[in-house]
Scaffold this motif. Structure first.
Motif, PDB file in Angstrom:
ATOM      1  N   HIS A  29      13.059  42.102  -8.334  1.00 12.12           N
ATOM      2  CA  HIS A  29      13.442  42.224  -6.922  1.00 12.12           C
ATOM      3  C   HIS A  29      13.254  43.631  -6.382  1.00 12.12           C
ATOM      4  O   HIS A  29      13.558  43.897  -5.223  1.00 12.12           O
ATOM      5  N   GLY A  30      12.749  44.533  -7.193  1.00 14.73           N
ATOM      6  CA  GLY A  30      12.493  45.894  -6.734  1.00 14.73           C
ATOM      7  C   GLY A  30      11.121  46.028  -6.108  1.00 14.73           C
ATOM      8  O   GLY A  30      10.236  45.199  -6.305  1.00 14.73           O
ATOM      9  N   LYS A  31      10.947  47.086  -5.346  1.00 16.38           N
ATOM     10  CA  LYS A  31       9.671  47.386  -4.708  1.00 16.38           C
ATOM     11  C   LYS A  31       8.674  47.868  -5.766  1.00 16.38           C
ATOM     12  O   LYS A  31       9.054  48.523  -6.712  1.00 16.38           O
ATOM     13  N   LYS A 172      15.579  46.610  -8.276  1.00 20.55           N
ATOM     14  CA  LYS A 172      15.958  47.277  -7.030  1.00 20.55           C
ATOM     15  C   LYS A 172      17.259  48.026  -7.251  1.00 20.55           C
ATOM     16  O   LYS A 172      18.271  47.439  -7.623  1.00 20.55           O
ATOM     17  N   LYS A 174      17.948  50.498  -4.702  1.00 16.65           N
ATOM     18  CA  LYS A 174      18.239  50.698  -3.293  1.00 16.65           C
ATOM     19  C   LYS A 174      16.939  50.424  -2.537  1.00 16.65           C
ATOM     20  O   LYS A 174      15.860  50.739  -3.030  1.00 16.65           O
ATOM     21  N   HIS A 175      17.022  49.836  -1.338  1.00 17.16           N
ATOM     22  CA  HIS A 175      15.815  49.549  -0.564  1.00 17.16           C
ATOM     23  C   HIS A 175      16.113  49.751   0.911  1.00 17.16           C
ATOM     24  O   HIS A 175      17.143  49.290   1.411  1.00 17.16           O
ATOM     25  N   PHE A 177      14.930  48.333   3.475  1.00 18.50           N
ATOM     26  CA  PHE A 177      15.050  47.069   4.198  1.00 18.50           C
ATOM     27  C   PHE A 177      16.512  46.615   4.278  1.00 18.50           C
ATOM     28  O   PHE A 177      16.940  46.066   5.289  1.00 18.50           O
ATOM     29  N   ASP A 178      17.258  46.862   3.217  1.00 21.89           N
ATOM     30  CA  ASP A 178      18.674  46.459   3.184  1.00 21.89           C
ATOM     31  C   ASP A 178      19.509  47.212   4.218  1.00 21.89           C
ATOM     32  O   ASP A 178      20.616  46.802   4.533  1.00 21.89           O
ATOM     33  N   ASP A 188       4.530  50.463   2.752  1.00 22.85           N
ATOM     34  CA  ASP A 188       4.736  49.082   2.322  1.00 22.85           C
ATOM     35  C   ASP A 188       3.497  48.215   2.467  1.00 22.85           C
ATOM     36  O   ASP A 188       3.402  47.166   1.855  1.00 22.85           O
TER      37      ASP A 188
END
Length: 189
Positions: A29-31, A172, A174-175, A177-178, A188
């Motif tokens: 789920h991470g970038k 993830k 921290k992102h 988008f959140d 991106d």
């Protein structure tokens, strides 16, 4: 902060070998799943390999940086998706587009013209039941020996993970988008 281990003092184990090709999966789920895959794509190109990319969600209407530079470098590129599913006006059509992309991919890989084929965001249509994971496993097993594959997307099914040589999970922490920050051109896409 984690403590650092001592630097390695031993190389690969005796008897290690080189494989004619590898299957890599970037999941989690991470970038960075696709970004890492495109970095590996650049390594293949730098070695003179013929490389192909098939994107399962991004459509040809998207103007993504990786496609622009990939095409300049001679990558055969197919953005065969229908876009984000939440933008779909006809989910049956979106599913049909994904199934056609899969049929195309099977032919592309079996022809063996490319040393590396990147299947960007393939895990999504697999997890939604649009592509049978058993068919993906069969394609991996029966691909020409010289064809390396890179599969990306969240929640890679266990059947694919078992078949892969290398699996990396992006976690993830921290992102942006959140926190309400939209995807940014150059970062991106």
């Amino acid at each position: 902060m984690a403590s650092q281990d001592a630097p390695p003092t031993e190389g690969p184990s005796p008897g290690s070998s080189r494989a004619p090709s590898l299957v890599l999966i970037n999941t989690g789920h991470g970038k960075g799943k696709s970004t890492a895959a495109f970095g590996t794509m650049l390594r293949g190109i730098s070695r003179g390999w013929k490389v192909a990319v098939v994107q399962f969600l991004k459509s040809g209407d998207w103007k993504v940086g990786e496609e622009k530079i990939g095409r300049r470098l001679g990558v055969d590129w197919w953005a065969l998706g229908d876009g984000f599913t939440w933008d779909s006006e006809n989910m049956s059509e979106t599913e049909a587009v994904a199934r056609e992309a899969w049929a195309f991919t099977r032919r592309l890989v079996s022809e063996g013209d490319h040393r590396m084929v990147l299947l960007d965001e393939i895990t999504y249509p697999v997890n939604w039941g649009w592509i049978d994971p058993a068919e993906v496993v069969e394609m991996i097993r029966t691909r020409p020996r010289h064809v390396s594959l890179i599969l990306t997307g969240r929640d890679a099914p266990s059947a694919l993970i078992e078949e892969a040589d290398t699996v990396t999970e992006m976690v993830k922490v921290k992102h942006a988008f959140d926190h309400g920050v939209r995807a940014r051109r150059g970062i991106d896409f």
